[in-house]
Design a protein around this motif. Structure first.
Motif, PDB file in Angstrom:
ATOM      1  N   VAL B  19       0.929  -0.682  -0.348  1.00  9.09           N
ATOM      2  CA  VAL B  19       0.094  -0.078  -0.024  1.00  9.09           C
ATOM      3  C   VAL B  19       0.989   1.449  -0.444  1.00  9.09           C
ATOM      4  CG1 VAL B  19      -1.838   1.224   1.152  1.00  9.09           C
ATOM      5  CG2 VAL B  19      -1.967  -1.061   1.002  1.00  9.09           C
ATOM      6  N   LEU B  20       1.609   0.818   0.781  1.00  7.91           N
ATOM      7  CA  LEU B  20       2.843   1.929   1.086  1.00  7.91           C
ATOM      8  C   LEU B  20       3.814   2.540  -0.516  1.00  7.91           C
ATOM      9  CD1 LEU B  20       4.261   1.476   4.213  1.00  7.91           C
ATOM     10  CD2 LEU B  20       2.171   3.288   3.720  1.00  7.91           C
TER      11      LEU B  20
ATOM     12  N   ALA C 412     -13.848   4.143   6.355  1.00 12.41           N
ATOM     13  CA  ALA C 412     -12.225   2.911   7.157  1.00 12.41           C
ATOM     14  C   ALA C 412     -12.304   3.673   8.240  1.00 12.41           C
ATOM     15  CB  ALA C 412     -10.980   3.592   6.259  1.00 12.41           C
ATOM     16  N   HIS C 413     -12.832   5.013   8.692  1.00 16.38           N
ATOM     17  CA  HIS C 413     -12.950   5.153  10.786  1.00 16.38           C
ATOM     18  C   HIS C 413     -13.760   4.087  11.277  1.00 16.38           C
ATOM     19  CE1 HIS C 413     -13.571   6.825  14.133  1.00 16.38           C
ATOM     20  NE2 HIS C 413     -14.159   7.015  13.793  1.00 16.38           N
ATOM     21  N   PHE C 414     -14.590   4.485  10.634  1.00 19.43           N
ATOM     22  CA  PHE C 414     -15.848   3.772  11.094  1.00 19.43           C
ATOM     23  C   PHE C 414     -16.080   2.567  11.159  1.00 19.43           C
ATOM     24  CE2 PHE C 414     -18.838   5.722   7.828  1.00 19.43           C
ATOM     25  CZ  PHE C 414     -19.371   3.756   7.592  1.00 19.43           C
ATOM     26  N   PHE C 462      -9.095  -2.779   5.173  1.00 16.80           N
ATOM     27  CA  PHE C 462      -9.847  -1.121   5.060  1.00 16.80           C
ATOM     28  C   PHE C 462      -8.691  -0.007   5.433  1.00 16.80           C
ATOM     29  CE2 PHE C 462     -13.525  -3.133   6.904  1.00 16.80           C
ATOM     30  CZ  PHE C 462     -14.753  -2.693   6.062  1.00 16.80           C
ATOM     31  N   MET C 463      -7.254  -0.592   5.459  1.00 18.39           N
ATOM     32  CA  MET C 463      -7.288   0.475   5.083  1.00 18.39           C
ATOM     33  C   MET C 463      -6.081   0.878   4.029  1.00 18.39           C
ATOM     34  SD  MET C 463      -5.313   0.096   8.574  1.00 18.39           S
ATOM     35  CE  MET C 463      -6.369  -0.636   9.233  1.00 18.39           C
ATOM     36  N   PRO C 464      -6.243   0.868   3.190  1.00 12.07           N
ATOM     37  CA  PRO C 464      -6.296   1.368   1.458  1.00 12.07           C
ATOM     38  C   PRO C 464      -7.490   1.985   2.029  1.00 12.07           C
ATOM     39  CG  PRO C 464      -6.739  -0.623   0.802  1.00 12.07           C
ATOM     40  CD  PRO C 464      -6.601  -1.297   2.517  1.00 12.07           C
ATOM     41  N   GLN C 465      -8.356   2.339   1.938  1.00 11.36           N
ATOM     42  CA  GLN C 465      -9.662   2.847   2.495  1.00 11.36           C
ATOM     43  C   GLN C 465      -9.204   4.628   3.033  1.00 11.36           C
ATOM     44  OE1 GLN C 465     -13.514   1.285   3.755  1.00 11.36           O
ATOM     45  NE2 GLN C 465     -13.188  -0.799   1.956  1.00 11.36           N
TER      46      GLN C 465
END
Lengths: 204, 303, 653
Positions: B19-20, C412-414, C462-465
Motif C-alpha cells: 500500500v505504501l 475506514a474509520h468507522f 480497510f487500510m487502503p480505504q
C-alpha cells in the motif's frame, strides 16, 4: 375473591430471598416508560419550536380559536382531577366510587378528544391542513400525538373498568389503576406545555 | 500456532508495504498535497493530530505487546503474579492525566484553526465571489461580478481569496475541492460561505461529497486556477462567445440529468437568490453565513 | 401503487433471491411438517418468555443478518474493484449500500447485543429472569418482524436507496417515491420500539432483580455496561421514534417537516437523526467494553484493574455521547463556536475510552494470561481499536474533518471502530459465553482459522480505504472512471480492498462451519464453569435449567464465584444439605408473536400506502395489548420436588 398467582406471590412471600415485588417492578418500569414518552414529545416540541414561524404565508398561531382551546384545557384538567378522586376511592377500597370516577374521567377524556377533532376539522375547513405549511404539519402532529395518547388512554381505562367489575379491587387491579392514573396525569402535564408553547405563545 | 502467527504478521507487513509503495507517488494523496492556504492550514492540523495520537498509541502498543508476552500462562514463567492487585491511585492519575493533556492541546489547535478558516486566507487582496449551486446531478457556478455562469467547472484567479457561496436546488450535497481545502454542505434554502484560495496555477479535482441519488457518482467538476489576466480573458471570452442562460434554460437545466462542461454569457437576474428563496431561504436569514460575518445581503455583491 | 411494480423485476440477482427465498421457505415448511415440529416450534420457541431462549433467537437472527449484510458488502466491493465497472447499476448499488448500513447497525449489531444482554445479564446478577419476561419476548418479535419487513423489500416493492440514515429531502416523496423508503422507515420503527422496550426492561432488571446480596458497586462489569447502554437507549431511541414518525407524516400524509417546500427544514432531520445515531454507536460499543472486561479478568486470572474507574468511564461515555452529535456535520457551516464545542466534546470521549484500555492492560499486568479464543479477539481488538480511536480523534478536529468528511477515510474509520470494537467484542463474548448457553465449546482450530482470516481480511480491506480518502475518493460512489481509477490512483487500492472483503467473507464460512462442527464434536463442558470463571453465571450448570438458580446465590463482593471456589477448596468441597423451595416463573404466551404479526400488517400496509391495512394492523396491536390486560393467569410455580429432581439430573446434588 379470585386472586392471581402473582398477587399471592407478592402478598405472602416476604421471607423468600427470591422475592421480587412484581407490582413495584411494573410501576418502576412504567415511570421509565413515561420518561421515554416525555422525550418523544420533546422531539415534537423541538420540531414545533423550529418550524413555528414557517407558515408558508398561510395560517398562523394568531388564528387559533381561543375559547376552543381554553375549554379543552379545562376539561382535561378536570379529568385529571377526577382520576385523582378515583385513586382516592381506590385507597378507601370503595369500588363503586372508584368505577364511578373512572367513568367520569373517560367521559371527560372523550369530550376532550371530540373537541379536538372539531377544532382540527374546522381548521381544515378553512384550508389550514397538514399539507399547507411546515408550521401546520408540526402543529397537527404534536397536538395530534397528544390526542392519540388520550384516545389510547380512554380505551385502556375502559378495559380497566371492565376488569374492576369482574375482579373487584385486588392488588393487581390496584396496581393497574395506579399506573393508568400516572399516565393520565402525565398527559395532563404534557397538555399544559402544549397549551403554553403552542396555543398561548401562538396567539400572543 | 507460532508459525501461523509469523506468517500472518509477515503477510500483513507485506501488504502495508504494498500500500505504501503504491502511494510512493505522494502527489496522488491530494489531501496531503494542498495547493492553497486553506488546505495547508488543514494539513497542519492533520499532522498535529497524527503526532499527538501517535504519542499515545505507540507506547501503549509497546506496553501491550510486552505484557502479552511477559505474563503468558505457561510453565516456568517467573514473572510476578499478583491476582489481587487491582488498584493504584498513581497509575490512575497518570492515565487519566495524559489523555486529558493531549486532548487539551489538540483542542486548542482545533479551536484556533476553526476560527482562522472563517476569515479570508489573505487580507490584502480583494476577494472574488463565486456562487455555487448543486443540482441533480451537476454543479452550476455563477459569477455575480461578471454575470457569467458555468456548469461543472469553475475558473478562479490564483492568489486571490475566493468566497464560494453555496446552496442547493436539489438534495443536500457537499462542495469539496481537496487540494484547495475542506468541504462544506450545499443545502437547499441556505447560503453558506466557504473561503478557498489557490496559490498556484493548475486544474484541481472537485467532487460532490454528499450522496444525492442516482447520478451522484458523476458529480465531479474541475476548478481551474489561472492568473488574474487569464481569468479576465476567460471571462471576456465566455461573455462574448457563449449562449445565454435564460429562465427557461434554467428550468431545463434544473431537471435531473448529467451535463458536460457548459458556459453561459449571462443568467437571469437574481437567479441564485431565487434558488435560495424558493427552497425556504426566507426562513433562514439569521443563519446565512457568509463566512466573514456579514449576512445574506452579501449575496448581492454584484456591481 | 401499481401492482405490476409489486414484485421487483428485471435483475437476475433478484430472481435468484426470489428462487432461494421460496426454496428455503419450502424446505423449512417441509422439515417442520415431516418431523412434526410445528408444535415444538410454537411451544418451545415462538411463545417462550425464557431470556436464554430469547437470547439464542436474537443470536441466530443476527448471524443471518450478518450474512445478508456481508453479501451486500461483497457485492459493493466487487462493483468497485475496477474502474468503470458495469456489474451493478447505480440504483442497485445505492440500494445495497443503504441496506448494508441499516442491516449491520440495526439488524445485526443491535440484536447481537441484545443476544448477549439476554444470555448473560440475568445469570450474572443471580436472577431467574428479566423484570418483564413477556415484554422481552415482545421486544424480540418486534425486532424480528421489523427485520423481516425491511428484508422483503429486496424482492417486493424495491429497497430504500437514500443511505442508511436517509437524509431528506432525498428520502422525501419528491426524490424517493415508492415503497422502498417506507420499508426502511417501518422496519426500523417497529424494531426500534422493541429496542426501547429492551432498554427499559434491562434497567429495571439490573436495578431490581439482582440477587439480594449483590450490591450495585460489586456488580460484574458486563452488567454495568448493559446498564449504561440501556440508559443511553432510553435517552435516544425516543428521538428515533419521533424522527421516523415525522418522516412518515411527510411521506404518508403530505406533511412538511423536512421537505424543501412549504417551510420544511431538512437540516432538522439531520440533527435529530444524529442525536440518536451518535449515541447509538456508543450503545453498541459499551457492551463490547463490558465483554472485554469480563474476558480480560478471567483469562488473566486476576481482578479487573481499576473497577471504579471502569464504571465511571462507562457512565461518562454514555453521558458525553449525547453532546457529540453535531460532529457528523461539522461541514454544515453551523459556525465556529458550535463546531469547537462539539469537536472538544467528541475528543473528550476519547479520554474515558483510553482509560479503559489502560485498565485492561494493567489487568493483564502481573496476571497469568491464557490465550483462548475469546482472548484472541481481545488481542485483535486492542491495536485495531487504538488506531480506530486515533483516527476518530483526527476526525474530531473539526477543520481537519472538512477534508475527511464523506470520504473513504471516514468509511475506514468507522469500520475500524465498529468491527474492531463492536464485532470483535461480540464475537469474543459469543465464544466466551457459548459453552454457558449450549454446554460445549466452539472448536479451537476452525476458530483460529476464522480469526486470522478476519484479521488479515480486515486490514487488507480497510487500510487502503484510509489512503483512498486522502486521494479524494468520496463515499457512496457506485463507480469511478478511468481517469480517477488510474491517473488519480484509486483503482489499485480499491482492488486490494476488495480482496480483503473476500477474505472476511471466507471467515464467515469458517465460523458457520465452526458452529455446525462443534455441535457434534465440540469439547463438552460438564462443570458449568468452562473457563474457570469469576462471576455467578459460572456457578450454575451449562446450559442452565429454566429457573437458572435453584437457590438464589449469595454474592460476597466482586468476582464472588472466584472466591467462593477458593472457599470451597479450603473446605474440601464439603456439601451442605440444601432445602429447595418452589420457584415462581412466568408462563409462555403467544401474545408477543401475534402482536408482532399485527405490527407487520400495519408496517406493510403503510409501506404501500394502503392505509386501511395499516390501520387494521394497528387496531390488531391495540387488541392484543387489550387482551393481555385481561389475562390474569400468567404465572406458574415449579414445585420444590421438581427443582430437586432437575438439580439431581444435572449432577448438582
Amino acid at each position: 375473591m379470585q386472586q392471581s398467582v402473582s398477587a399471592k406471590f407478592s402478598d405472602h412471600d416476604h421471607h423468600d430471598h427470591g422475592h421480587v415485588d412484581q407490582g413495584g417492578l411494573k410501576v418502576l418500569g412504567f415511570w421509565i416508560f413515561l420518561v421515554t414518552d416525555c422525550l418523544l414529545f420533546a422531539t415534537f416540541f423541538a420540531a414545533f419550536a423550529v418550524l413555528r414561524t414557517h407558515t408558508n404565508g398561510g395560517f398562523t398561531g394568531k388564528e387559533f380559536d381561543v375559547p376552543g382551546f381554553v375549554i379543552e384545557t379545562f376539561i382535561l384538567l378536570i379529568s385529571s382531577f377526577t382520576s385523582g378522586l378515583a385513586v382516592l376511592a381506590l385507597n378507601r377500597g370503595n369500588k363503586k366510587a372508584l368505577i364511578g370516577w373512572l367513568i367520569v374521567t373517560v367521559l371527560l377524556g372523550a369530550t376532550f378528544v371530540g373537541l379536538e377533532i372539531h377544532e382540527f376539522s374546522s381548521m381544515a375547513a378553512e384550508g389550514a391542513t397538514i399539507t399547507k405549511s411546515a408550521f401546520l404539519t408540526s402543529f397537527f402532529s404534536l397536538v395530534g400525538l397528544h390526542g392519540l395518547h388520550v384516545t389510547f388512554g380512554i380505551f385502556w381505562m375502559t378495559g380497566l373498568i371492565l376488569q374492576l367489575f369482574k375482579k373487584g379491587i385486588t392488588s393487581v387491579t390496584k396496581r393497574k389503576i395506579s399506573i393508568i392514573s400516572l399516565y393520565w396525569h402525565f398527559l395532563d402535564a404534557v397538555w399544559i406545555f402544549i397549551f403554553t408553547v403552542v396555543y398561548l405563545m401562538g396567539v400572543m | 500456532m507460532r508459525k501461523w502467527i509469523q506468517t500472518a504478521k509477515f503477510s500483513i507487513l507485506a501488504l502495508f508495504g504494498m500500500v505504501l509503495l503504491a502511494g510512493c507517488d505522494n502527489s496522488k494523496y491530494i489531501v496531503l498535497n494542498p495547493k492553497g492556504p486553506v488546505g495547508h492550514e488543514e494539513l497542519r492540523l492533520i499532522i498535529i493530530s497524527v503526532i499527538l495520537c501517535a504519542v499515545i498509541i505507540i507506547p501503549v502498543l509497546g506496553i501491550f505487546v510486552y505484557i502479552t508476552i511477559r505474563f503468558r500462562d505457561k510453565e516456568g514463567n517467573k514473572a510476578p503474579y499478583q491476582p489481587e492487585w487491582a488498584d493504584s491511585k498513581v497509575l490512575e492519575i497518570i492515565w487519566w492525566g495524559i489523555p486529558i493533556v493531549i486532548i487539551a492541546i489538540l483542542g486548542v489547535f482545533t479551536a484556533k484553526t476553526t476560527l482562522n478558516l472563517t476569515k479570508p486566507p489573505v487580507q490584502n487582496v480583494k476577494p472574488i465571489v463565486v456562487q455555487v449551486t448543486s443540482m441533480d446531478w451537476k454543479w452550476m457556478f455563477t459569477y455575480p461580478d461578471k454575470k457569467i455562469a458555468t456548469v461543472n467547472y469553475a475558473e478562479i484567479p490564483a492568489g486571490v481569496p475566493v468566497q464560494f457561496i453555496l446552496t442547493s436546488d436539489a438534495p443536500m450535497n457537499s462542495f469539496w475541492v481537496p487540494q484547495l481545502g475542506g468541504q462544506e454542505y450545499t443545502m437547499p434554502g441556505m447560503s453558506m460561505g466557504l473561503w478557498l484560495q489557490a496559490d498556484k496555477v493548475g486544474t484541481y479535482f472537485g467532487a460532490g461529497a454528499n450522496f444525492t441519488g442516482k447520478g451522484f457518482a458523476h458529480m465531479q467538476f474541475k476548478v481551474k486556477a489561472v492568473s488574474q489576466a487569464d481569468f479576465n480573458k476567460w471571462a471576456d471570452s465566455v461573455k462574448k462567445g457563449s449562449p445565454v442562460l435564460t429562465k427557461a434554460g434554467y428550468t431545463k437545466l434544473e431537471k435531473p440529468s448529467l451535463e458536460k462542461e457548459l458556459s453561459f454569457s449571462s443568467y437571469p437576474n437574481g437567479l441564485f437568490e431565487n434558488i435560495v428563496n424558493k427552497n425556504g431561504g426566507k426562513y433562514y436569514h439569521h443563519m446565512s453565513n457568509m463566512g466573514d460575518g456579514s449576512s445574506m445581503s452579501g449575496m448581492d455583491m454584484k456591481k | 401503487m401499481n401492482t405490476s411494480h409489486f414484485f421487483v423485476t428485471g435483475d437476475p440477482m433478484i430472481y435468484g433471491a426470489d428462487a432461494s427465498i421460496v426454496l428455503v421457505t419450502l424446505a423449512i415448511v417441509f422439515y417442520l411438517s415431516y418431523f412434526k415440529k410445528w408444535g415444538w416450534l410454537w411451544r418451545e420457541w415462538i411463545t417462550t418468555v425464557d431470556h436464554k431462549k430469547i437470547g439464542i433467537m436474537y443470536l441466530l437472527a443476527s448471524l443471518i443478518m450478518l450474512f445478508r449484510g456481508g453479501v451486500d458488502a461483497i457485492l459493493m466491493r466487487l462493483q468497485l474493484a475496477i474502474p468503470n465497472n458495469h456489474f451493478l447499476p447505480s440504483e442497485h448499488y445505492n440500494e445495497i449500500f443503504t441496506t448494508h448500513g441499516t442491516i449491520m447497525i440495526l439488524f445485526m449489531a443491535m440484536p447481537f447485543m441484545f443476544a448477549l444482554f439476554n444470555m448473560v445479564v440475568p445469570l450474572q446478577i443471580g436472577a431467574r429472569d428479566v423484570a418483564f419476561p413477556m415484554l422481552n419476548a415482545v421486544s424480540f418479535w418486534l425486532f424480528f418482524i421489523g427485520a423481516m419487513l425491511f428484508n422483503i423489500s429486496f424482492v417486493i416493492g424495491g429497497s430504500a436507496d437514500a443511505g442508511w440514515l436517509s437524509y431528506p429531502p432525498l428520502s422525501e416523496n419528491q426524490f424517493s417515491p415508492g415503497p422502498g423508503q417506507n420499508f426502511w422507515i417501518w422496519g426500523i420503527q417497529i424494531s426500534g420500539i422493541g429496542s426501547l422496550a429492551t432498554g427499559i426492561n434491562f434497567i429495571v432488571t439490573i436495578l431490581k432483580m439482582r440477587t439480594p446480596s449483590m450490591r450495585l458497586r460489586e456488580m460484574p462489569l458486563f452488567s454495568w455496561s448493559v446498564l449504561s447502554a440501556s440508559i443511553a437507549i432510553l435517552g435516544v431511541f425516543p428521538i428515533l421514534t419521533g424522527t421516523l414518525l415525522m418522516l412518515t407524516i411527510d411521506r404518508l400524509l403530505g406533511g412538511h417537516f423536512f421537505t424543501m417546500d412549504a417551510g420544511g427544514n431538512p437540516m432538522m432531520y439531520v440533527n435529530f437523526i444524529w442525536m440518536w445515531g451518535h449515541p447509538e454507536v456508543y450503545i453498541v460499543v459499551l457492551p463490547a467494553f463490558g465483554v472485554y472486561s469480563e474476558i480480560v479478568a478471567t483469562f488473566s486470572r486476576k481482578r479487573i484493574f481499576g473497577y471504579s474507574s471502569m464504571v465511571f468511564s462507562m457512565i461518562a461515555i454514555s453521558v458525553v455521547s449525547y453532546y457529540t452529535w453535531a460532529h457528523h456535520f461539522f461541514t454544515m457551516g453551523a459556525g465556529a463556536d458550535v463546531n469547537i464545542v462539539f469537536a472538544v466534546c467528541t475528543m473528550i470521549i476519547a479520554i474515558p475510552t483510553g482509560v479503559k484500555v489502560f485498565n485492561w492492560l494493567f489487568t493483564m499486568f502481573r496476571g497469568r494470561i491464557r490465550v483462548t479464543q475469546p482472548m484472541l479477539w481481545f488481542y485483535a481488538f486492542v491495536p485495531t481499536f487504538l488506531v480506530g480511536g486515533a483516527t476518530g480523534v483526527m476526525l474530531a478536529a473539526a477543520p481537519a474533518d472538512y477534508q475527511y468528511h464523506n470520504s473513504y477515510f471516514l468509511i475506514a474509520h468507522f469500520h475500524q471502530v465498529l468491527i474492531g470494537g463492536v464485532v470483535f467484542g461480540y464475537l469474543a463474548g459469543l465464544y466466551y459465553w457459548w459453552p454457558k448457553l449450549f454446554g460445549f465449546k466452539l472448536n479451537d482450530r476452525l476458530g483460529k482459522w476464522a480469526f486470522w482470516l478476519w484479521q488479515i481480511g480486515f486490514y487488507v480491506c480497510f487500510m487502503p480505504q484510509y489512503a483512498l480518502g486522502f486521494m479524494g475518493m468520496t463515499r457512496r460512489m457506485y463507480t469511478y472512471n478511468q481517469t480517477m481509477g488510474w491517473d488519480m490512483g484509486w483503482a489499485p487500492l480499491n482492488f486490494i480492498s476488495t480482496i480483503g472483503a473476500f477474505l472476511m467473507g471466507i471467515c464467515f464460512i469458517f465460523q458457520a462451519w465452526q458452529i455446525i462442527y462443534s455441535i457434534k464434536h465440540g469439547e463438552r463442558d460438564v462443570t458449568g464453569d468452562a473457563w474457570d470463571g469469576r462471576t455467578l453465571e459460572w456457578s450454575i450448570p451449562s446450559p442452565p435449567p429454566v429457573y437458572n438458580f435453584a437457590i438464589l446465590p449469595t454474592a460476597k463482593g466482586r468476582d464472588t464465584w472466584w472466591y467462593q471456589k477458593q472457599e470451597m477448596k479450603q473446605d474440601g468441597y464439603k456439601k451442605e444439605p440444601v432445602t429447595f423451595e418452589a420457584i415462581h416463573m412466568p408462563k409462555n404466551t403467544g401474545i408477543p408473536f401475534i402482536m408482532a404479526i399485527f405490527w407487520f400488517i400495519a408496517g406493510f400496509g403503510f409501506t404501500f400506502q394502503w392505509n386501511w391495512m395499516g390501520i387494521i394492523g394497528l387496531i390488531g396491536v391495540a387488541g392484543t395489548l387489550f387482551a393481555r390486560s385481561f389475562q390474569y393467569d400468567t404465572d406458574y410455580w415449579i414445585t420444590a420436588e421438581e427443582v430437586e429432581q432437575t438439580e439431581k439430573a444435572l449432577g448438582r446434588l
